[in-house]
Scaffold this active site. Structure first.
Site, PDB file in Angstrom:
ATOM      1  N   GLU B 130       1.041  -1.288   0.736  1.00  0.00           N
ATOM      2  CA  GLU B 130      -0.159  -0.049   0.310  1.00  0.00           C
ATOM      3  C   GLU B 130       0.939   1.424  -0.054  1.00  0.00           C
ATOM      4  O   GLU B 130      -0.112   1.995   0.531  1.00  0.00           O
ATOM      5  CB  GLU B 130      -0.771  -0.109   1.469  1.00  0.00           C
ATOM      6  CG  GLU B 130      -0.158  -0.089   2.653  1.00  0.00           C
ATOM      7  CD  GLU B 130      -1.396   0.698   3.633  1.00  0.00           C
ATOM      8  OE1 GLU B 130      -1.400   1.707   3.822  1.00  0.00           O
ATOM      9  OE2 GLU B 130      -1.222  -0.658   4.797  1.00  0.00           O
ATOM     10  N   CYS B 164      -3.173  -2.831   4.920  1.00  0.00           N
ATOM     11  CA  CYS B 164      -2.109  -4.403   4.732  1.00  0.00           C
ATOM     12  C   CYS B 164      -2.479  -5.524   4.752  1.00  0.00           C
ATOM     13  O   CYS B 164      -1.369  -6.954   5.569  1.00  0.00           O
ATOM     14  CB  CYS B 164      -1.788  -4.057   6.498  1.00  0.00           C
ATOM     15  SG  CYS B 164      -1.945  -3.381   7.372  1.00  0.00           S
ATOM     16  N   SER B 256     -10.719   1.800  14.179  1.00  0.00           N
ATOM     17  CA  SER B 256      -9.747   0.808  13.618  1.00  0.00           C
ATOM     18  C   SER B 256      -9.955  -0.507  14.537  1.00  0.00           C
ATOM     19  O   SER B 256      -9.716  -2.037  14.312  1.00  0.00           O
ATOM     20  CB  SER B 256      -8.629   1.636  13.081  1.00  0.00           C
ATOM     21  OG  SER B 256      -7.599   0.417  12.379  1.00  0.00           O
ATOM     22  N   HIS B 299      -1.772 -10.145  12.435  1.00  0.00           N
ATOM     23  CA  HIS B 299      -1.457  -9.198  12.056  1.00  0.00           C
ATOM     24  C   HIS B 299      -1.143  -8.064  13.327  1.00  0.00           C
ATOM     25  O   HIS B 299      -2.080  -7.524  13.765  1.00  0.00           O
ATOM     26  CB  HIS B 299      -2.163  -8.242  10.618  1.00  0.00           C
ATOM     27  CG  HIS B 299      -1.772  -6.638  10.369  1.00  0.00           C
ATOM     28  ND1 HIS B 299      -0.539  -6.077   9.849  1.00  0.00           N
ATOM     29  CD2 HIS B 299      -2.718  -5.326  10.992  1.00  0.00           C
ATOM     30  CE1 HIS B 299      -0.860  -5.124   9.503  1.00  0.00           C
ATOM     31  NE2 HIS B 299      -1.428  -4.120  10.265  1.00  0.00           N
TER      32      HIS B 299
END
Lengths: 414, 414
Positions: B130, B164, B256, B299
Site C-alpha cells: 500500500e 495491510c 480501527s 497482523h
C-alpha cells in the site's frame, strides 16, 4: 501483457439490449440453471471443475461523449488526425458525479441483479484498476456495501494494479481460485474499471472511461483454454503516473507502441509454442497460425494500433513459416521481408504498410467487429479488451460463436 | 481480514543468521533438492500437487531505528505510553535512499540468491503493498529488472492492494495458481513490502518499514491447510490514504481497533465452522478451540493489540462452549461474562481485562515469541504477519515446529 484464449464451447447466451442512447452492448444474461449447477457442484474434491470461464458479462460506459471530429477542430489539428489517423469516432467521458467507485458499483449491481443472482452466491470479488483515488483503501471494500443486506462478508479478493492489465490479472486469479482447493463452489466476480484522461496534447483523444464486471465459474459458455497462455513482463517507463496529485499519466507514445508490439510478438511466440506442444502430444505436427483463431481481440489504446497489430501477427506467422509462398495467396509480394528480424522492425513503415495490407481481410473478418465500443467510447484502460469481447459477442449469432477460439491480447504499460 | 493456517508437516529448514546489528531473523534457506523436485513435478495433470505452501522466506527491514523511550521524551508524553502502553520497544525507519522499490528489490534478490535458485525457475511474482509511488506502474515490473539477464519474461502476477492485507491476498493467489491448470511447474514468489509513517500525534509511534519475500510451491515444509480459512470483508473508513500527495494515512484509531476485533471474531467463527465440518466428515464431534493451535500469529499494528486479541479469541471460545467450567481452570471466575454478546463488548474494559488475564499463559506460549520483529521494528503493514511468522520460525527448533498448526490472522483496514 498476456494472451488468453476463450473457446465458446456452447452457445453463448448473449442478448442484445434494446437500442439505447449508447448504441452498444449492455450486458449479457445467463439462465438460473447455471447458478444452481454451480452452487451444487462438488468443490474441494481435488480435481479441477469443467469449463472454467466467463458466465456473464456486464458493461457500463458514460452517457457523455465528444465527437472526435469536433475535438480535431477544437484542438486545431488537421481534419482526420483523430478519426482516420487513430481510428476513433467518439470519446466517452464521465459526469462530475461519477468516479471509479460509482462505475464499479453500477456494473457489479447490474451483473448480479440482471443475472438474478443472490449476493451470497459470490465467494470472490477482485477489482483491476489503475484509477487510484485512495492509496490504501480498495475499490473492492467499497463494493462490499452491495453485499451488506445479504450478510455475506466471506468474499475473498482485493484490488490489483499494473496499468491496463489489472482486469486480466483478476480474471486469471479468479479462474485459478475456482480450480484451487480454496474454492467453495461459489462464483467469482471480476471487475475492471478506469477513467482515462490525458493532458492537452497528442494523447488527449485516446481517453475514455468505463467498467466491466464478469461472472466466473465452471460450466461456462466462454471457457479459458487450459495451459494456453503466454506472458511477457518487462520493466519500462512508456506510460506511468508518478504525479500522484494529478489524474494525468506521463506518456512516451512512440516507446509505448514499441513496448506493445514487442509484448505482442513475445506473447504470440510463447502461446504458439504451447499450442504446438499440446498438438504434438496429440500426434498433430503443424505450425499454429492466425487461421487457428476464429476471432482476435486486443487491448485497444486506439483502433488504428489494433489494425497494425493484426499485421504484426501476420509478420510473425510469415517469419515462422518454413517456406512461405510469396508468389500467390496471403503472403504474395512479401518476399523482400523474408529475412527481417522482428526486433528491427518496430519503427519500419515499410514492414507495417506491407503486412497491414496483406492482413486487411483477416482484420475485417476476425477483429473489426470487436472494435465497436473502442471506436465509440475510447480506451477504458483495464476493461478495454473486455469491451472488445462484449462488442464481438453482441454482434455475432450463437451459431457463429459456438466452437470458436478467440485469441485475446491484454496489455498494460510499465 | 483473513485467517490462514499453516501446518509444519516436516521439519522447517530455518537457520538463524549470525547475530547482527538487527538481531532478528534474516531469512531462511532451503536445499537445492526442493528446487529440482518442484521443477520436475508433473504440472497440468488435473490434480492439485501435494503440500502447497511456503518453501523459503526472506526478511528485510531498515538498519535505522528510534528507541520508543526516546520518542516518548521527544513527543512529551508520559513515560511508558509507547513502551508499556503499546508494547513497542523500537521503530525502524528508512534511509533517504530507500523506497518501496528498493526494499522489494533487496528481498527478492536475496531470496533467489541465498536459495541458489535460477531466475527462470520462477513463473509467478506478485507484490502486495500500500506504499504507492506510482498510480499505474507496478512494483512487480520494477522487479523484472532482476530477471533481465536470465531472459525470463514469462512471469505472471502484478501488484495488489487493500491496506495491510495485500501480502496475504498475494499468497492465496500464488497458492491457487500452483493448484490451477495455469501452473507450469515453476515457483511462485510472493512479495510484501511497505513504509509506514504517520503524521505527528498518537499514531506516529506505530510506524515501521520492511519487506518480505516468500517462495511458494508444492512439497513445502510450511503447508497452507486446504479448505481451512475464513474471510470477513466490509466497507469501513478506519484507516485510508485519500490525500494522494501525502505519505500519511487518515486514521480513526478507536474505529480501527473495533474493525480489527470484529474481523477477528468473524474470521475465527468461519474458520472454526470449517474445521469442525472437516472433523465431522471424519467422524469427530468436538468444538475447535485455541488448544488446537500450537501457535497463533497476528497482523500487528502494535504488540499490545495482539495480546488483547488473544484474550478476544478466548472470549470466543468461552461463549461457544456449551457448559464452560467457571469454578476452576481456564475459565475460572469468568461466570459474569457468560451472557455477553460479542458485538456489545468491543469497547468494554471489563471484558478486555478479564480475558486478557485469563489468556496470559496462552499468549506467553503461543504468541509472544512471534512478536520479536514487531516490537523491535514496528508495523511493516503488509509484511507484518509474515514478520511474526519469521520471528516464530527463527526462535523455534525444528522439533518444536514439526506437525504444528499455526493459526494466522491477517488484517487490512478499509
Amino acid at each position: 501483457m498476456l494472451r488468453l484464449v476463450g473457446r465458446a464451447a456452447r452457445c453463448w447466451g448473449a442478448r442484445r439490449a434494446p437500442p439505447g442512447p449508447e448504441q452498444a452492448p449492455r450486458g449479457t444474461q445467463h439462465p438460473m440453471a447455471v447458478q444452481r449447477a454451480c452452487l451444487s457442484s462438488a468443490a474441494g474434491t481435488g480435481a479441477w471443475p469443467k469449463d472454467v470461464g466467463i458466465l456473464a458479462l456486464e458493461v457500463y460506459f458514460p452517457a457523455q461523449y465528444v465527437e472526435q471530429e469536433e475535438l480535431e477542430r477544437y484542438d486545431g489539428v488537421e481534419a482526420g488526425k483523430y478519426t482516420r489517423g487513430l481510428g476513433q469516432q467518439q470519446m466517452g467521458f464521465c459526469a462530475a458525479h461519477e468516479d471509479i467507485n460509482s462505475l464499479c458499483l453500477t456494473v457489479v449491481q447490474r451483473l448480479v441483479e440482471r443475472g438474478r443472482l443472490s449476493w451470497d452466491a459470490i465467494g470472490r470479488l477482485e477489482v483491476g484498476t489503475e484509477t487510484v483515488i485512495d492509496k490504501s483503501k480498495a475499490v473492492k471494500t467499497v463494493l462490499m456495501q452491495l453485499f451488506h443486506d445479504s450478510g455475506n462478508t466471506d468474499v475473498e479478493g482485493i484490488d490489483t494494479t499494473n496499468a491496463c492489465y489489472g482486469g486480466t490479472a483478476s480474471l486469471f486469479n479468479a479462474a485459478a481460485w475456482v480450480e484451487s482447493s480454496a474454492w467453495d463452489g461459489r462464483y467469482a466476480v471480476v471487475v475492471c474499471g478506469d477513467i482515462a484522461v490525458y493532458a492537452t496534447g497528442n494523447a488527449r483523444p485516446t481517453g475514455g472511461a468505463g467498467a466491466i464486471a464478469m461472472l466466473v465459474g465452471p460450466n461456462a459458455p466462454l471457457v479459458l483454454e487450459r495451459g494456453l497462455r503466454g506472458t511477457h513482463m518487462e520493466h519500462a517507463y512508456d506510460f506511468y503516473k508518478p504525479d500522484l496529485a494529478s489524474e494525468y499519466p506521463v506518456v512516451d507514445g512512440q516507446l509505448s507502441i514499441q513496448c506493445y508490439l514487442r509484448a505482442l510478438d513475445r506473447c504470440y511466440a510463447v502461446y504458439r509454442r504451447k499450442a504446438e506442444s499440446q498438438w504434438q502430444q496429440a500426434g498433430i505436427q503443424r505450425p499454429f497460425t492466425l487461421d487457428d483463431f476464429k476471432f482476435i481481440i486486443f487491448h485497444t489504446p486506439f483502433c488504428k494500433l489494433v489494425q497494425k497489430s493484426v499485421g504484426r501477427l501476420l509478420l510473425n506467422d510469415f517469419l515462422a513459416a518454413p517456406n512461405p509462398d510469396t508468389a500467390a495467396g496471403l503472403y504474395k509480394g512479401l518476399q523482400p521481408f523474408s529475412g527481417v528480424k522482428l526486433e528491427d522492425t518496430y519503427t519500419s513503415k515499410e514492414v507495417e504498410k506491407a503486412f497491414q495490407a496483406a492482413s486487411q481481410e483477416i482484420f475485417n473478418q476476425k477483429t473489426k467487429p470487436s472494435l465497436l465500443l473502442s471506436s465509440r467510447n475510447g480506451n477504458m484502460y483495464t476493461p478495454s479488451m473486455y469491451g472488445c469481447l462484449a462488442s464481438l459477442l453482441a454482434q455475432s449469432s450463437a451459431r457463429d460463436l459456438a466452437g470458436s477460439r478467440i485469441g485475446a491480447f491484454s496489455y498494460g504499460s510499465g
